[in-house]
Write a protein that holds these residues in place. Structure first.
Motif, short mmCIF file in Angstrom:
data_model
loop_
_atom_site.label_atom_id
_atom_site.label_comp_id
_atom_site.label_asym_id
_atom_site.label_seq_id
_atom_site.Cartn_x
_atom_site.Cartn_y
_atom_site.Cartn_z
N CYS A 30 19.67 30.63 21.84
CA CYS A 30 18.65 30.55 20.79
C CYS A 30 17.57 31.62 20.95
CB CYS A 30 18.00 29.17 20.76
SG CYS A 30 19.18 27.84 20.49
N PRO A 31 17.96 32.90 20.88
CA PRO A 31 16.96 33.97 21.01
C PRO A 31 15.99 33.96 19.85
CG PRO A 31 19.04 34.86 20.22
CD PRO A 31 19.31 33.43 20.58
N THR A 32 14.75 34.28 20.14
CA THR A 32 13.68 34.24 19.12
C THR A 32 13.52 35.61 18.48
OG1 THR A 32 12.05 34.61 20.88
CG2 THR A 32 12.46 32.33 20.21
N TRP A 33 14.55 36.04 17.77
CA TRP A 33 14.49 37.35 17.13
C TRP A 33 13.32 37.44 16.15
CZ3 TRP A 33 16.73 41.86 18.15
CH2 TRP A 33 17.87 41.88 18.95
N ILE A 34 13.20 36.48 15.24
CA ILE A 34 12.08 36.53 14.28
C ILE A 34 11.38 35.17 14.16
CG2 ILE A 34 13.02 38.45 12.95
CD1 ILE A 34 13.92 36.34 10.83
N HIS A 35 11.51 34.33 15.18
CA HIS A 35 10.81 33.04 15.16
C HIS A 35 10.31 32.72 16.56
CE1 HIS A 35 14.51 31.36 16.91
NE2 HIS A 35 13.83 30.26 17.17
N ASN A 36 9.43 31.74 16.66
CA ASN A 36 9.01 31.24 17.96
C ASN A 36 8.77 29.75 17.85
OD1 ASN A 36 6.47 30.99 16.76
ND2 ASN A 36 5.80 32.98 17.55
N ARG A 37 8.34 29.16 18.93
CA ARG A 37 8.01 27.74 18.98
C ARG A 37 6.59 27.59 19.53
NH1 ARG A 37 12.68 24.47 18.76
NH2 ARG A 37 13.94 25.34 17.08
N PRO A 38 5.95 26.45 19.33
CA PRO A 38 4.55 26.31 19.76
C PRO A 38 4.32 26.64 21.22
CG PRO A 38 5.13 24.50 18.31
CD PRO A 38 6.40 25.27 18.57
N TYR A 39 5.24 26.26 22.11
CA TYR A 39 5.00 26.48 23.54
C TYR A 39 5.28 27.90 23.99
CZ TYR A 39 9.50 24.25 22.62
OH TYR A 39 10.67 23.86 22.04
N ASN A 40 5.85 28.77 23.13
CA ASN A 40 5.96 30.18 23.51
C ASN A 40 5.36 31.09 22.43
OD1 ASN A 40 8.07 30.33 21.53
ND2 ASN A 40 9.58 29.77 23.09
N GLN A 41 4.44 30.53 21.68
CA GLN A 41 3.79 31.31 20.63
C GLN A 41 3.01 32.47 21.21
OE1 GLN A 41 1.56 28.86 17.96
NE2 GLN A 41 1.29 30.48 16.43
N TRP A 42 2.58 32.34 22.46
CA TRP A 42 1.79 33.39 23.11
C TRP A 42 2.53 34.74 23.14
CZ3 TRP A 42 3.80 35.89 27.35
CH2 TRP A 42 4.86 35.27 28.00
N ARG A 43 3.85 34.70 23.20
CA ARG A 43 4.58 35.96 23.29
C ARG A 43 5.08 36.45 21.94
NH1 ARG A 43 9.72 33.35 26.42
NH2 ARG A 43 10.88 32.58 24.61
N GLY A 44 5.12 35.56 20.95
CA GLY A 44 5.59 35.94 19.62
C GLY A 44 7.08 36.17 19.61
N PRO A 45 7.63 36.42 18.42
CA PRO A 45 9.06 36.72 18.33
C PRO A 45 9.37 38.11 18.85
CG PRO A 45 8.04 36.93 16.19
CD PRO A 45 6.97 36.41 17.12
N ILE A 46 10.65 38.39 19.01
CA ILE A 46 11.07 39.73 19.44
C ILE A 46 10.62 40.77 18.41
CG2 ILE A 46 13.08 41.18 19.89
CD1 ILE A 46 14.52 38.63 20.87
N PHE A 47 10.75 40.42 17.13
CA PHE A 47 10.39 41.34 16.05
C PHE A 47 9.54 40.58 15.04
CE2 PHE A 47 11.02 43.80 12.18
CZ PHE A 47 10.96 45.11 12.65
N ASP A 48 8.44 41.17 14.64
CA ASP A 48 7.51 40.53 13.71
C ASP A 48 8.17 40.36 12.34
OD1 ASP A 48 5.47 39.68 12.10
OD2 ASP A 48 4.13 41.38 12.53
N PRO A 49 8.39 39.12 11.88
CA PRO A 49 9.06 38.92 10.59
C PRO A 49 8.29 39.50 9.41
CG PRO A 49 8.15 36.86 11.41
CD PRO A 49 8.06 37.84 12.52
N GLU A 50 6.97 39.69 9.53
CA GLU A 50 6.20 40.28 8.44
C GLU A 50 6.67 41.70 8.13
OE1 GLU A 50 3.68 39.03 6.42
OE2 GLU A 50 4.51 37.15 7.22
N ARG A 51 7.21 42.37 9.13
CA ARG A 51 7.66 43.75 8.94
C ARG A 51 8.96 43.82 8.14
NH1 ARG A 51 7.15 45.97 14.99
NH2 ARG A 51 7.68 47.98 14.02
N LEU A 52 9.63 42.69 7.96
CA LEU A 52 10.85 42.68 7.16
C LEU A 52 10.56 42.75 5.67
CD1 LEU A 52 12.93 39.99 9.09
CD2 LEU A 52 13.13 42.49 9.20
N LYS A 53 9.30 42.73 5.29
CA LYS A 53 8.93 42.84 3.88
C LYS A 53 9.03 44.29 3.38
CE LYS A 53 5.83 38.85 4.03
NZ LYS A 53 4.43 38.37 3.89
#
Length: 391
Positions: free
Chosen positions: A198-221
Motif C-alpha cells: 500500500c504505497p502512498t503515491w498520492i495519498h496518506n493517512r492521519p498517522y503519517n500525514q507528517w511526511r505527505g504522499p510520495i507525490f503531491d496530488p495537487e500537481r496532477l491538475k
C-alpha cells in the motif's frame, strides 16, 4: 497490456487442477500466447490464458488459482503464556513449527499458497521479518515474497520517503535484489515478488500525514505535474525491474500492492505496466467490484493480495474473528473474474496482540466455525478446476 521488447515471449499451456500437478503440458496449440517480464519462465510459475481467463501456471504447466493466507509469524507463539508450547512442542525451532504446524494446517484448510508471511508487530509500525529461504523450503508450498525496496506503507508512521531519482536509492535497490532475489532465483515454489504494501503515491493517512504522499496530488491538475509523476514512476518501476532481472530471470513480478480504496494515479499504473506481470491490490471494502474494474480498465491480470472482513476498531485485549462466510462469497466471485489469478486472505495464521485476529489463537486453538467455511470454499474451487481442466 503495454508490452516492451524486453518482455520474454512464451507459449503457455494449461494442464489440470489448481495445485502443483505432476503431469506434462497439454498441447501448446491449445493455449494462448502470453508475454511476461520473465526471461526464463520454463519450470517456474508464469501466466497463461485459457477460455478468455487469466491463470497462474504452475511449474508443471497446470492452471493455478492462488488461495493464500497472509501473515505467518512464529513470534505469535512466543508470548509468556504460550512459550511453553513453542519450547516443548516444537523444540524452539521455527523449521519444526513450519513443518509440523503451518504447512499441515494450511493444506488441511484448503489453502494452496502463502500470500505473504510478514506480520503486524505493533500497530502503525513495520512488519515482522520475512521467511528465510530455508524456512520457505520447510513450508514446501507455493508462496510470494515481498522485497523491501521502499517503506512507503500507508499504515507505517516512522519512515521518510526515499528519493527515487537518487543514486543512493538505486544502489539500495540493487542491494535488495542481490540479497533476496539471487538467493530465491531457483526456487520452484516461489510465485513472484511484491514490492511495497500500500504505497502512498498520492495519498496518506492521519498517522503519517507528517511526511505527505510520495507525490503531491495537487500537481496532477497540470500537464506538467502529470508528466513529472509519469517520469518518476517510470524510473521507480524500471529501476526495480532491471535490478530483479539482474539476479532472477525466472519469477513473476507482482509489483506494488495498491490500496484499492485510496486514490491511485493512472500515471503510476501506466508506468508500472511494462515492468510488472500482475496488478496487485489490497481491498477491505469491495474487492470483487474493484478488481473487476481494474482488470477491465487495464487488460492486465489482477490479484487480491490482502483482504478480510473483520472488526477494525478493536481495543487492546479485544479479539475479532475473520468472517468465513464473507471469505467464501468473495473467493467464489473473484474466481469468476476472468482477470483474477488469486485471493490472499489477511489471516493471520495465529493471532497476536497487535493484529488481534487470526485463524488460531495463542494456544493453537482454531476458529473452527470460520475455518470450516473457508475450507469448504477452497475445496469448491479445487473441484471446479478439476472438472474444468481434467484431473
Amino acid at each position: 497490456m503495454n508490452e516492451l521488447p524486453r518482455r520474454g515471449f512464451l507459449h503457455s499451456s494449461l494442464a489440470f487442477g489448481c495445485g502443483l500437478a505432476a503431469t506434462p503440458l497439454l498441447n501448446p496449440a491449445r493455449a494462448s500466447e502470453v508475454k511476461t517480464t520473465q526471461v526464463a519462465p520454463s519450470g517456474f510459475f508464469t501466466l497463461g490464458k485459457r477460455k478468455d481467463h487469466w491463470w497462474l501456471i504452475s511449474p508443471q504447466g497446470a492452471p493455478f488459482f492462488s488461495m493464500g493466507l497472509n501473515h505467518i509469524d512464529p513470534a505469535s507463539l512466543r508470548y509468556p503464556e504460550n512459550l511453553g508450547i513453542w519450547r516443548d512442542k516444537y523444540g524452539g525451532s521455527t523449521l519444526r513449527w513450519i513443518k509440523e504446524s503451518v504447512a499441515p494446517n494450511l493444506q488441511a484448510w484448503g489453502f494452496n499458497s502463502v500470500g505473504w508471511v510478514q506480520e503486524v508487530t505493533v500497530r502503525q509500525w513495520r512488519h515482522s521479518r520475512a521467511f528465510t529461504v530455508d524456512e520457505y523450503r520447510a513450508l514446501d508450498m507455493p508462496y510470494c515474497h515481498l522485497l523491501p525496496f521502499t517503506e512507503s506503507h500507508q499504515w507505517e508512521q516512522h519512515t521518510v520517503h526515499y528519493d527515487f531519482r537518487s543514486e543512493d536509492w538505486k544502489e539500495w535497490v540493487d542491494y535488495v535484489a542481490r540479497s533476496h532475489c539471487a538467493e530465491l532465483a531457483e526456487e520452484k515454489n516461489l510465485i513472484g515478488y511484491f514490492y511495497s504494501d500500500c504505497p502512498t503515491w498520492i495519498h496518506n493517512r492521519p498517522y503519517n500525514q507528517w511526511r505527505g504522499p510520495i507525490f503531491d496530488p495537487e500537481r496532477l491538475k497540470t500537464e506538467a505535474g502529470r508528466t513529472e509523476l509519469s517520469d518518476l514512476a517510470d524510473g521507480y518501476y524500471k529501476t526495480i525491474h532491471d535490478a530483479i532481472r539482474r539476479y532472477d530471470k525466472n519469477h513473476l513480478i507482482l509489483g506494488d500492492r495498491y490500496e484499492a480504496n485510496a486514490p491511485i494515479a493512472m500515471e503510476v499504473i501506466d508506468a508500472a505496466k511494462p515492468y510488472v506481470d500482475v496488478l496487485s491490490f489490497q481491498d477491505f471494502r469491495d474487492p470483487v467490484q474493484n478488481l473487476d474494474e481494474w482488470h477491465k480498465k487495464t487488460g492486465m491480470p489482477v490479484l487480491l493480495a490482502d483482504a478480510a472482513k473483520i472488526k477494525w476498531m478493536t481495543k487492546p485485549g479485544e479479539f475479532t474473528p475473520n468472517d468465513g462466510r464473507w471469505y467464501a462469497e468473495t473467493l467464489a466471485a473473484l474466481h469468476q473474474n476472468p482477470g483474477c489469478v488469486g485471493f490472499h486472505l489477511c489471516g493471520a495464521y495465529q493471532r497476536n496482540k497487535g493484529r488481534r485476529y487470526g485463524l488460531l489463537d495463542e494456544q493453537e486453538r482454531p476458529d473452527t466455525m470460520n475455518v470450516d467455511l473457508m475450507k469448504a470454499a477452497n475445496q469448491e474451487i479445487v473441484k471446479w478446476m478439476e472438472q474444468t481442466f481434467g484431473g
